[in-house]
Design an enzyme around this catalytic site. Sequence first.
Site, PDB file in Angstrom:
ATOM      1  N   GLN A   1       0.951  -1.119   0.386  1.00 15.68           N
ATOM      2  CA  GLN A   1      -0.418   0.068  -0.091  1.00 15.68           C
ATOM      3  C   GLN A   1       1.292   1.237   0.299  1.00 15.68           C
ATOM      4  O   GLN A   1       1.092   1.624   0.964  1.00 15.68           O
ATOM      5  CB  GLN A   1      -0.838   0.035   1.234  1.00 15.68           C
ATOM      6  CG  GLN A   1      -1.896   1.216   1.099  1.00 15.68           C
ATOM      7  CD  GLN A   1      -3.212   0.861   2.179  1.00 15.68           C
ATOM      8  OE1 GLN A   1      -3.553  -0.103   3.111  1.00 15.68           O
ATOM      9  NE2 GLN A   1      -4.052   2.302   2.257  1.00 15.68           N
ATOM     10  N   PHE A   2       1.145   1.824  -1.008  1.00 17.37           N
ATOM     11  CA  PHE A   2       2.147   3.002  -1.190  1.00 17.37           C
ATOM     12  C   PHE A   2       1.675   3.897  -0.742  1.00 17.37           C
ATOM     13  O   PHE A   2       2.231   4.963  -0.187  1.00 17.37           O
ATOM     14  CB  PHE A   2       2.593   2.890  -2.759  1.00 17.37           C
ATOM     15  CG  PHE A   2       1.114   4.002  -3.698  1.00 17.37           C
ATOM     16  CD1 PHE A   2       1.323   5.337  -3.869  1.00 17.37           C
ATOM     17  CD2 PHE A   2       0.209   2.872  -4.083  1.00 17.37           C
ATOM     18  CE1 PHE A   2       0.024   5.977  -4.609  1.00 17.37           C
ATOM     19  CE2 PHE A   2      -0.782   3.703  -4.758  1.00 17.37           C
ATOM     20  CZ  PHE A   2      -0.762   5.096  -4.510  1.00 17.37           C
ATOM     21  N   THR A   3       0.543   3.766  -0.494  1.00 24.48           N
ATOM     22  CA  THR A   3      -0.379   5.578  -0.047  1.00 24.48           C
ATOM     23  C   THR A   3       0.160   5.694   1.372  1.00 24.48           C
ATOM     24  O   THR A   3      -0.320   6.848   2.314  1.00 24.48           O
ATOM     25  CB  THR A   3      -2.104   5.533   0.000  1.00 24.48           C
ATOM     26  OG1 THR A   3      -2.248   3.851   0.518  1.00 24.48           O
ATOM     27  CG2 THR A   3      -2.047   5.011  -1.671  1.00 24.48           C
TER      28      THR A   3
END
Length: 150
Positions: free
Chosen positions: A78-80
Amino acid sequence: MKVVIQRVSRASVTIEQKTKASIHKGLLILLGIGYADTQEDIDYLVKKTVQMRIFDDAEGVMNLSVKDIDGDVLVVSQFTLMASCKKGNRPSYIEAAKPDISIPLYKAFCKAMSEAMEKAVETGEFGADMQVELVNNGPVTICLDSKDRT
């Protein structure tokens, strides 16, 4: 590297209406990878996560780790998690690693987690549009940042 650890009764990842992975009692780990992350960050977070005592013992006290209860683990990229919201209302993802760095580190994290658990871990699919469902048990949610160890 950042992780959001959620103690779950169950969790799953669906991609294009097909279940990619599912687990029962254990941990859902959301993993954010930064451009400066290394194997050292992986080693720290895996050890900390596997040993974290957030499951109830016989007296109802959070005194057991996921490994102690032979729980399942689901790791989802989850890059966010690497978002910066310091300026304006649109998050900046400048701290997030590009795929050439993050994919090998994601795979290395999953491998290290599997080795630490001494069993296979379930995973999402890097870069895919995933629907993640979970039943957060407690609720218990812990956030760790490998760069914040003091």
